[in-house]
Design a protein around this motif. Structure first.
Motif, short mmCIF file in Angstrom:
data_model
loop_
_atom_site.label_atom_id
_atom_site.label_comp_id
_atom_site.label_asym_id
_atom_site.label_seq_id
_atom_site.Cartn_x
_atom_site.Cartn_y
_atom_site.Cartn_z
N GLY A 8 0.81 -1.21 0.00
CA GLY A 8 0.00 0.00 0.00
C GLY A 8 0.84 1.26 0.00
N MET A 9 1.89 1.28 0.81
CA MET A 9 2.76 2.45 0.86
C MET A 9 3.53 2.61 -0.44
SD MET A 9 2.24 3.94 3.71
CE MET A 9 3.63 5.05 3.83
N ARG A 10 3.94 1.50 -1.02
CA ARG A 10 4.64 1.57 -2.30
C ARG A 10 3.71 2.09 -3.39
NH1 ARG A 10 5.91 -3.26 -2.42
NH2 ARG A 10 7.97 -3.19 -1.47
N GLY A 11 2.46 1.62 -3.38
CA GLY A 11 1.48 2.12 -4.34
C GLY A 11 1.21 3.60 -4.15
N LEU A 12 1.17 4.05 -2.90
CA LEU A 12 0.97 5.48 -2.62
C LEU A 12 2.11 6.30 -3.20
CD1 LEU A 12 -0.75 7.61 -1.13
CD2 LEU A 12 0.64 7.17 0.90
N ALA A 13 3.34 5.82 -3.05
CA ALA A 13 4.49 6.54 -3.59
C ALA A 13 4.45 6.58 -5.11
CB ALA A 13 5.79 5.88 -3.10
N ILE A 14 4.02 5.49 -5.74
CA ILE A 14 3.93 5.46 -7.20
C ILE A 14 2.89 6.47 -7.69
CG2 ILE A 14 3.22 4.07 -9.19
CD1 ILE A 14 6.00 3.38 -8.22
N VAL A 15 1.74 6.53 -7.03
CA VAL A 15 0.71 7.50 -7.41
C VAL A 15 1.24 8.93 -7.23
CG1 VAL A 15 -1.56 8.42 -6.79
CG2 VAL A 15 -1.21 5.95 -6.93
N ALA A 16 2.04 9.16 -6.18
CA ALA A 16 2.62 10.48 -5.98
C ALA A 16 3.55 10.85 -7.14
CB ALA A 16 3.38 10.52 -4.65
N GLY A 194 -6.64 -1.26 -0.72
CA GLY A 194 -7.34 -1.31 -1.99
C GLY A 194 -6.43 -1.22 -3.20
N PHE A 195 -6.76 -0.28 -4.10
CA PHE A 195 -6.02 -0.19 -5.36
C PHE A 195 -4.58 0.23 -5.15
CE2 PHE A 195 -6.70 4.28 -4.91
CZ PHE A 195 -5.80 4.91 -5.75
N LEU A 196 -4.27 0.90 -4.03
CA LEU A 196 -2.88 1.28 -3.77
C LEU A 196 -2.02 0.04 -3.57
CD1 LEU A 196 -3.30 4.33 -1.36
CD2 LEU A 196 -2.67 4.36 -3.78
N ALA A 197 -2.53 -0.95 -2.85
CA ALA A 197 -1.78 -2.19 -2.67
C ALA A 197 -1.65 -2.93 -4.00
CB ALA A 197 -2.47 -3.08 -1.63
N THR A 198 -2.68 -2.86 -4.83
CA THR A 198 -2.62 -3.50 -6.14
C THR A 198 -1.51 -2.89 -6.99
OG1 THR A 198 -5.01 -3.94 -6.07
CG2 THR A 198 -3.93 -4.02 -8.23
N ILE A 199 -1.41 -1.57 -6.96
CA ILE A 199 -0.33 -0.89 -7.69
C ILE A 199 1.02 -1.23 -7.08
CG2 ILE A 199 0.66 1.38 -8.22
CD1 ILE A 199 -2.21 2.45 -8.41
N GLY A 200 1.09 -1.24 -5.75
CA GLY A 200 2.36 -1.50 -5.08
C GLY A 200 2.90 -2.88 -5.35
N ARG A 201 2.01 -3.87 -5.54
CA ARG A 201 2.48 -5.23 -5.80
C ARG A 201 3.17 -5.34 -7.15
NH1 ARG A 201 -2.15 -6.73 -2.79
NH2 ARG A 201 -3.49 -6.60 -4.64
N GLN A 202 2.85 -4.44 -8.07
CA GLN A 202 3.48 -4.45 -9.40
C GLN A 202 4.06 -3.07 -9.69
OE1 GLN A 202 3.77 -6.80 -11.77
NE2 GLN A 202 2.37 -8.44 -11.19
N VAL A 204 6.95 -1.85 -10.29
CA VAL A 204 7.91 -1.64 -11.38
C VAL A 204 7.19 -1.47 -12.71
CG1 VAL A 204 8.29 -4.09 -11.89
CG2 VAL A 204 10.10 -2.44 -12.35
N VAL A 205 6.05 -2.11 -12.89
CA VAL A 205 5.29 -1.98 -14.13
C VAL A 205 4.76 -0.55 -14.27
CG1 VAL A 205 3.26 -2.77 -15.40
CG2 VAL A 205 4.65 -4.42 -14.12
N TYR A 206 4.10 -0.07 -13.23
CA TYR A 206 3.52 1.27 -13.28
C TYR A 206 4.61 2.34 -13.39
CZ TYR A 206 -0.94 -0.81 -11.94
OH TYR A 206 -2.09 -1.55 -11.90
N TYR A 207 5.71 2.14 -12.66
CA TYR A 207 6.77 3.14 -12.70
C TYR A 207 7.42 3.19 -14.07
CZ TYR A 207 10.77 5.95 -11.34
OH TYR A 207 11.70 6.94 -11.27
N PRO A 240 -2.23 6.46 -17.74
CA PRO A 240 -1.06 5.64 -17.40
C PRO A 240 -1.36 4.56 -16.37
CG PRO A 240 -0.47 7.96 -17.45
CD PRO A 240 -1.96 7.89 -17.55
N LEU A 241 -2.21 4.85 -15.39
CA LEU A 241 -2.56 3.83 -14.40
C LEU A 241 -3.37 2.71 -15.05
CD1 LEU A 241 -3.46 6.02 -11.29
CD2 LEU A 241 -1.34 4.78 -11.75
N ALA A 242 -4.25 3.06 -15.99
CA ALA A 242 -5.04 2.05 -16.68
C ALA A 242 -4.15 1.18 -17.57
CB ALA A 242 -6.14 2.72 -17.51
#
Length: 290
Positions: A8-16, A194-202, A204-207, A240-242
């Motif tokens: 979740g924290m990793r996903g939050l950083a990616i969204v930032a 929620g979706f922050l953890a989903t982003i955080g699990r992957q 490197v893909v989003y970044y 980009p998130l999609a």
């Protein structure tokens, strides 16, 4: 529960990071500028610190496995996406009749003004930390933070300071991680990432893909006559998130997975977190895909 918090924290950083680039590409918005100014103090130190949390566990596998894992999961996506980024920049310059950068060979190796420097730095930190014993990494963490504070704003300042945050994460992972009180873990467990953890699990893909996708999405809406930042910035964030979510789904295919991790004949898709190691991720992803 600990992993959910980290994701979740990793996903939050990616969204930032996405919000920061959305302002640069999509246009200035007062509220977004204020948000990005506040987040500037936390987004990259947070990403580096979270990466450092897993350093000791990866080093315990031995130097060879540690470095080969980081070469596959960190260096490889850097090379792939830096090549794609440089290629699209050159094609755009040629299409518009502008000259190519005179320092093109250097940019092909490392572009400090680009966005993928984070992966380059992260791989360097793993290489530099590999021969260091735990006590030396513990001393280096505050030392590098103090040293970075004495260096003026530059690539060197960024490299040294983030190296300190990387090792702070390592120190917290070794000293504090195993001793987190049960009340704290229960409190964290109640929060739905929620979706922050989903982003955080992957992450490197989003970044890796977000800025290239963002640039072309904004160019498209500009060609359609939409230039108002209040309309363009949401596109610069959502698209980009999609696309990142789509690429995550496509990682079950070898060709898509090869964009983010060095392809191996004996593996299909591998879920890679920034800072995580490859072998530990394979069983979890295989189980989810069934």
């Amino acid at each position: 529960m600990r992993q959910q918090w980290m994701d979740g924290m990793r996903g939050l950083a990616i969204v930032a990071v996405v919000l920061f680039h959305a302002e640069l590409v999509g246009g200035p918005l007062i509220w977004l500028s204020e948000v990005n100014q506040e987040l500037a103090h936390y987004r990259m130190p947070l990403l580096m610190g979270l990466s450092g949390l897993l350093l000791a566990r990866s080093l315990a596998k031995g130097p060879r496995r540690h470095l080969s894992g980081k070469a596959r999961a960190v260096l490889w996506p850097y090379v792939v996406w830096a090549s794609l980024d440089l290629t699209q920049v050159c094609l755009h310059l040629l299409a518009t009749g502008e000259p190519l950068p005179p320092d093109l060979p250097r940019l092909a190796l490392y572009n400090p003004s680009g966005y993928l420097w984070f992966l380059a730095f992260l791989f360097c930190y793993h290489v530099l930390a590999t021969p260091l014993p735990a006590w030396a990494r513990s001393i280096a963490a505050p030392t590098l933070l103090l040293l970075g504070a004495t260096i003026g704003s530059s690539d060197l300042h960024r490299f040294v300071t983030l190296a300190g945050w990387f090792l702070v994460g390592d120190l917290l992972g070794r000293v504090v991680g195993p001793r987190v009180p049960g009340a704290v873990t229960d409190l964290v467990g109640r929060f739905r990432w929620g979706f922050l953890a989903t982003i955080g699990r992957q992450s490197v893909v989003y970044y890796a893909c977000h800025l290239i996708v963002m640039v072309y999405a904004v160019r498209l809406v500009h060609r359609l006559g939409v230039t108002e930042p209040r309309l363009v910035v949401p596109v610069a964030v959502v698209v980009p998130l999609a696309v990142g979510a789509l690429l995550v789904r496509l990682r079950r295919h070898r060709w898509a997975d090869a964009l983010f991790v060095w392809p191996r004949v004996d593996s299909t898709a591998v879920t890679e977190r920034i800072g995580a190691s490859v072998p530990e991720e394979v069983p979890a992803l295989a189980q989810r895909q069934r």
